[in-house]
Design a protein around this motif. Structure first.
Motif, PDB file in Angstrom:
ATOM      1  N   THR A  39      -4.634   8.077  -8.306  1.00 43.17           N
ATOM      2  CA  THR A  39      -4.773   6.706  -7.814  1.00 43.17           C
ATOM      3  C   THR A  39      -3.459   6.148  -7.287  1.00 43.17           C
ATOM      4  O   THR A  39      -3.467   5.158  -6.551  1.00 43.17           O
ATOM      5  CB  THR A  39      -5.334   5.774  -8.903  1.00 43.17           C
ATOM      6  N   PHE A  40      -2.361   6.785  -7.626  1.00 47.58           N
ATOM      7  CA  PHE A  40      -1.077   6.408  -7.025  1.00 47.58           C
ATOM      8  C   PHE A  40      -1.190   6.429  -5.500  1.00 47.58           C
ATOM      9  O   PHE A  40      -0.718   5.508  -4.812  1.00 47.58           O
ATOM     10  CB  PHE A  40       0.013   7.372  -7.497  1.00 47.58           C
ATOM     11  N   PHE A  41      -1.828   7.454  -4.982  1.00 48.02           N
ATOM     12  CA  PHE A  41      -1.881   7.630  -3.532  1.00 48.02           C
ATOM     13  C   PHE A  41      -2.835   6.647  -2.863  1.00 48.02           C
ATOM     14  O   PHE A  41      -2.555   6.159  -1.761  1.00 48.02           O
ATOM     15  CB  PHE A  41      -2.266   9.075  -3.205  1.00 48.02           C
ATOM     16  N   VAL A  42      -3.958   6.341  -3.515  1.00 47.79           N
ATOM     17  CA  VAL A  42      -4.863   5.369  -2.901  1.00 47.79           C
ATOM     18  C   VAL A  42      -4.274   3.966  -2.983  1.00 47.79           C
ATOM     19  O   VAL A  42      -4.554   3.109  -2.132  1.00 47.79           O
ATOM     20  CB  VAL A  42      -6.277   5.432  -3.499  1.00 47.79           C
ATOM     21  N   GLY A  43      -3.436   3.717  -3.994  1.00 53.41           N
ATOM     22  CA  GLY A  43      -2.707   2.446  -4.047  1.00 53.41           C
ATOM     23  C   GLY A  43      -1.729   2.341  -2.888  1.00 53.41           C
ATOM     24  O   GLY A  43      -1.543   1.264  -2.305  1.00 53.41           O
ATOM     25  N   TYR A  44      -1.125   3.463  -2.554  1.00 53.89           N
ATOM     26  CA  TYR A  44      -0.195   3.512  -1.422  1.00 53.89           C
ATOM     27  C   TYR A  44      -0.923   3.185  -0.120  1.00 53.89           C
ATOM     28  O   TYR A  44      -0.428   2.418   0.718  1.00 53.89           O
ATOM     29  CB  TYR A  44       0.426   4.911  -1.343  1.00 53.89           C
ATOM     30  N   VAL A  45      -2.134   3.740   0.030  1.00 55.44           N
ATOM     31  CA  VAL A  45      -2.957   3.462   1.218  1.00 55.44           C
ATOM     32  C   VAL A  45      -3.365   1.996   1.256  1.00 55.44           C
ATOM     33  O   VAL A  45      -3.298   1.340   2.310  1.00 55.44           O
ATOM     34  CB  VAL A  45      -4.208   4.366   1.235  1.00 55.44           C
ATOM     35  N   GLY A  50      -6.469  13.632  -6.687  1.00 51.86           N
ATOM     36  CA  GLY A  50      -5.907  13.521  -5.346  1.00 51.86           C
ATOM     37  C   GLY A  50      -6.633  12.461  -4.550  1.00 51.86           C
ATOM     38  O   GLY A  50      -7.106  11.476  -5.108  1.00 51.86           O
ATOM     39  N   TRP A  51      -6.762  12.684  -3.252  1.00 55.92           N
ATOM     40  CA  TRP A  51      -7.461  11.720  -2.394  1.00 55.92           C
ATOM     41  C   TRP A  51      -8.356  12.473  -1.413  1.00 55.92           C
ATOM     42  O   TRP A  51      -8.163  13.659  -1.147  1.00 55.92           O
ATOM     43  CB  TRP A  51      -6.468  10.810  -1.661  1.00 55.92           C
ATOM     44  N   LYS A  88       9.976  15.591  -9.874  1.00 60.37           N
ATOM     45  CA  LYS A  88      11.072  14.695  -9.494  1.00 60.37           C
ATOM     46  C   LYS A  88      10.663  13.228  -9.575  1.00 60.37           C
ATOM     47  O   LYS A  88      11.511  12.345  -9.709  1.00 60.37           O
ATOM     48  CB  LYS A  88      11.559  15.047  -8.087  1.00 60.37           C
ATOM     49  N   ILE A  89       9.370  12.970  -9.446  1.00 59.40           N
ATOM     50  CA  ILE A  89       8.823  11.626  -9.669  1.00 59.40           C
ATOM     51  C   ILE A  89       7.750  11.752 -10.750  1.00 59.40           C
ATOM     52  O   ILE A  89       6.905  12.655 -10.688  1.00 59.40           O
ATOM     53  CB  ILE A  89       8.201  11.036  -8.390  1.00 59.40           C
ATOM     54  N   VAL A  90       7.792  10.864 -11.718  1.00 59.95           N
ATOM     55  CA  VAL A  90       6.764  10.834 -12.766  1.00 59.95           C
ATOM     56  C   VAL A  90       5.999   9.524 -12.629  1.00 59.95           C
ATOM     57  O   VAL A  90       6.584   8.436 -12.741  1.00 59.95           O
ATOM     58  CB  VAL A  90       7.390  10.933 -14.168  1.00 59.95           C
ATOM     59  N   ILE A  91       4.700   9.630 -12.375  1.00 59.32           N
ATOM     60  CA  ILE A  91       3.874   8.440 -12.210  1.00 59.32           C
ATOM     61  C   ILE A  91       3.554   7.869 -13.591  1.00 59.32           C
ATOM     62  O   ILE A  91       3.127   8.607 -14.485  1.00 59.32           O
ATOM     63  CB  ILE A  91       2.560   8.773 -11.472  1.00 59.32           C
ATOM     64  N   ASN A 145       2.217  11.199   6.082  1.00 61.37           N
ATOM     65  CA  ASN A 145       3.448  11.968   5.873  1.00 61.37           C
ATOM     66  C   ASN A 145       4.157  11.520   4.600  1.00 61.37           C
ATOM     67  O   ASN A 145       4.661  12.343   3.828  1.00 61.37           O
ATOM     68  CB  ASN A 145       4.383  11.821   7.074  1.00 61.37           C
ATOM     69  N   ASP A 146       4.191  10.213   4.384  1.00 65.41           N
ATOM     70  CA  ASP A 146       4.772   9.679   3.145  1.00 65.41           C
ATOM     71  C   ASP A 146       4.057  10.266   1.928  1.00 65.41           C
ATOM     72  O   ASP A 146       4.686  10.714   0.967  1.00 65.41           O
ATOM     73  CB  ASP A 146       4.637   8.157   3.095  1.00 65.41           C
ATOM     74  N   MET A 147       2.734  10.232   1.968  1.00 67.61           N
ATOM     75  CA  MET A 147       1.942  10.666   0.816  1.00 67.61           C
ATOM     76  C   MET A 147       2.157  12.147   0.517  1.00 67.61           C
ATOM     77  O   MET A 147       2.308  12.545  -0.650  1.00 67.61           O
ATOM     78  CB  MET A 147       0.465  10.367   1.065  1.00 67.61           C
ATOM     79  N   ASN A 148       2.175  12.965   1.542  1.00 66.57           N
ATOM     80  CA  ASN A 148       2.373  14.396   1.326  1.00 66.57           C
ATOM     81  C   ASN A 148       3.766  14.695   0.779  1.00 66.57           C
ATOM     82  O   ASN A 148       3.938  15.582  -0.068  1.00 66.57           O
ATOM     83  CB  ASN A 148       2.127  15.160   2.626  1.00 66.57           C
ATOM     84  N   TYR A 149       4.749  13.936   1.250  1.00 69.91           N
ATOM     85  CA  TYR A 149       6.110  14.127   0.741  1.00 69.91           C
ATOM     86  C   TYR A 149       6.194  13.695  -0.721  1.00 69.91           C
ATOM     87  O   TYR A 149       6.778  14.397  -1.561  1.00 69.91           O
ATOM     88  CB  TYR A 149       7.098  13.331   1.595  1.00 69.91           C
ATOM     89  N   LEU A 150       5.614  12.555  -1.037  1.00 72.88           N
ATOM     90  CA  LEU A 150       5.626  12.069  -2.418  1.00 72.88           C
ATOM     91  C   LEU A 150       4.854  13.012  -3.335  1.00 72.88           C
ATOM     92  O   LEU A 150       5.225  13.204  -4.504  1.00 72.88           O
ATOM     93  CB  LEU A 150       5.039  10.661  -2.478  1.00 72.88           C
ATOM     94  N   LYS A 151       3.796  13.620  -2.806  1.00 69.32           N
ATOM     95  CA  LYS A 151       3.038  14.593  -3.601  1.00 69.32           C
ATOM     96  C   LYS A 151       3.935  15.755  -4.015  1.00 69.32           C
ATOM     97  O   LYS A 151       3.900  16.202  -5.171  1.00 69.32           O
ATOM     98  CB  LYS A 151       1.837  15.111  -2.801  1.00 69.32           C
ATOM     99  N   GLU A 152       4.738  16.243  -3.104  1.00 63.96           N
ATOM    100  CA  GLU A 152       5.673  17.330  -3.422  1.00 63.96           C
ATOM    101  C   GLU A 152       6.623  16.921  -4.541  1.00 63.96           C
ATOM    102  O   GLU A 152       6.904  17.713  -5.449  1.00 63.96           O
ATOM    103  CB  GLU A 152       6.474  17.722  -2.176  1.00 63.96           C
ATOM    104  N   LEU A 153       7.114  15.696  -4.473  1.00 67.71           N
ATOM    105  CA  LEU A 153       8.061  15.215  -5.486  1.00 67.71           C
ATOM    106  C   LEU A 153       7.388  15.080  -6.852  1.00 67.71           C
ATOM    107  O   LEU A 153       8.013  15.347  -7.884  1.00 67.71           O
ATOM    108  CB  LEU A 153       8.655  13.872  -5.054  1.00 67.71           C
TER     109      LEU A 153
END
Length: 371
Positions: free
Chosen positions: A139-145, A316-317, A349-352, A336-344
């Motif tokens: 849901t991190f990613f759908v919040g981003y959207v 995921g989304w 490197k990022i903990v949700i 592009n932002d979402m795919n990059y953040l997914k890698e992190l």
């Protein structure tokens, strides 16, 4: 989730046979009160069971609970059926609300395998495997959207009940909104509400219309079948602006008219109202139920807890089949932002955050987005 009515015996049986098998093995799913047809949580779990049953050529069956008082008798009935099979089987308890019932029933039937979808037992048992999801990572990613798409600076969240899985949905969503604000400099607030029901589309619609009236223009539905009412509210309000039909919706959206959007949950629900469900937060309960059946059948079953998240491709989304052009017209950088953040996130490197305390201090402003 759609309630199938108050039946005399308080349950509905759906049995599916998948060819002949050398093994007399049965997989039985006991639903929560939403039952089949929710286009969400129960349907997703059943899809995974059917897939495993088809591959293994075993029998699969559903027992639908109409009331919470059905949980113990339905789980007990399922366990009795499995015990009558020569090679046993597995019983699934679907949803956090079945936790107390499973605690009691699993102890009474120690020789029966049980799969707990969306919860685990406080005191582990060797015959129970609990599947928990890192919903917040999806849901991190759908919040981003949502943050990228809002024209009003106000997005909504509507949950079914304040239970741990739903709260992880909310926290991840708010973290995604917060991340967008930090990385793209857009201030966005989140309005939160609960239907206190997973099977009442009318309540979902009423709450969604109330949020839309408060200035919200995107709502994440984390309320099971109650979410179907949220989608109906988005359709009703948007068609008053754009006219009926996907083509009119898309035309108005590309013209940057203010429409009223929703975001789906658990399964890909984008098709339910094409063009107005921006994306769906995927929660692969089908992966969990599939694995549970397979492990019980092959003898690999081990009691305990299994965690499934972004790394396991269990959250995921959706592919945004009907809305990708709409989203990119407003925020061409967002995927592009979402795919990059997914890698992190996958790399650690990022903990949700999965709780409110960690959400308060969550900060990704130091991340350098690719250009």
């Amino acid at each position: 989730m759609r309630n199938f009515g108050k039946l005399i015996f308080g349950l509905v049986l759906v049995t599916v046979f998948f060819g002949s098998s050398l093994f007399a093995f049965k997989a039985i799913m006991v639903t929560d009160t939403g039952g089949l047809g929710d286009k969400s949580f129960n349907d997703g779990t059943w899809a995974g069971i059917k897939k495993a049953a088809s591959e293994l050529k075993i029998e699969a069956k559903v027992i639908v609970s109409n009331e919470q008082t059905d949980y113990i008798p339905n789980l007990s009935k399922a366990a009795e059926e499995v015990m009558r099979e020569k090679d046993g089987g597995i019983v699934f308890a679907v949803g956090f609300l079945l936790k107390d019932a499973l605690e009691k029933v699993a102890r009474q039937y120690p020789s029966v395998y049980f799969g707990a979808i969306d919860f685990t037992l406080d005191q582990p048992l060797p015959n129970v495997i609990g599947f928990l999801f890192k919903e917040h990572e999806g849901t991190f990613f759908v919040g981003y959207v949502a943050a990228a798409m809002t024209l009003t600076g106000s997005v909504g969240f509507i949950g079914g009940m304040r239970i741990p899985p739903v709260e992880r949905y909310r926290i991840g969503y708010e973290a995604g909104v917060k991340a967008y604000s930090q990385l793209r400099g857009k201030k966005v607030q989140v309005v939160v509400g609960y239907t206190n029901e997973f099977s009442d589309p009318k309540k979902g619609k009423e709450l969604a219309l109330a949020q839309y009236s408060q200035g919200v223009d995107v709502i994440l539905a984390a309320a099971g079948a109650s979410g179907l009412g949220i989608f109906e509210a988005a359709k009703e309000r948007s068609e008053a602006v754009a006219g009926k039909g996907y083509e009119n919706i898309k035309k108005a959206a590309l013209a940057k008219k203010r429409l009223y959007y929703a975001i789906g949950g658990d399964m890909d629900q984008d098709y339910i109202v094409p063009g107005l469900i921006l994306t769906s937060a995927l929660k692969r309960v089908d992966v969990a139920s599939y694995l549970g059946v397979k492990w019980a059948y092959t003898g690999e079953f081990k009691g305990g807890t299994v965690f499934l998240g972004l790394k396991e491709d269990a959250v995921g989304w959706s592919e945004m089949k009907y809305t990708k052009d709409i989203i990119l017209s407003r925020a061409p950088w967002v995927l592009n932002d979402m795919n990059y953040l997914k890698e992190l996130i996958v790399s650690g490197k990022i903990v949700i955050p999965d709780n409110d305390n960690d959400l308060k201090v969550f900060n990704v402003s130091s991340v350098k987005l690719p250009k």
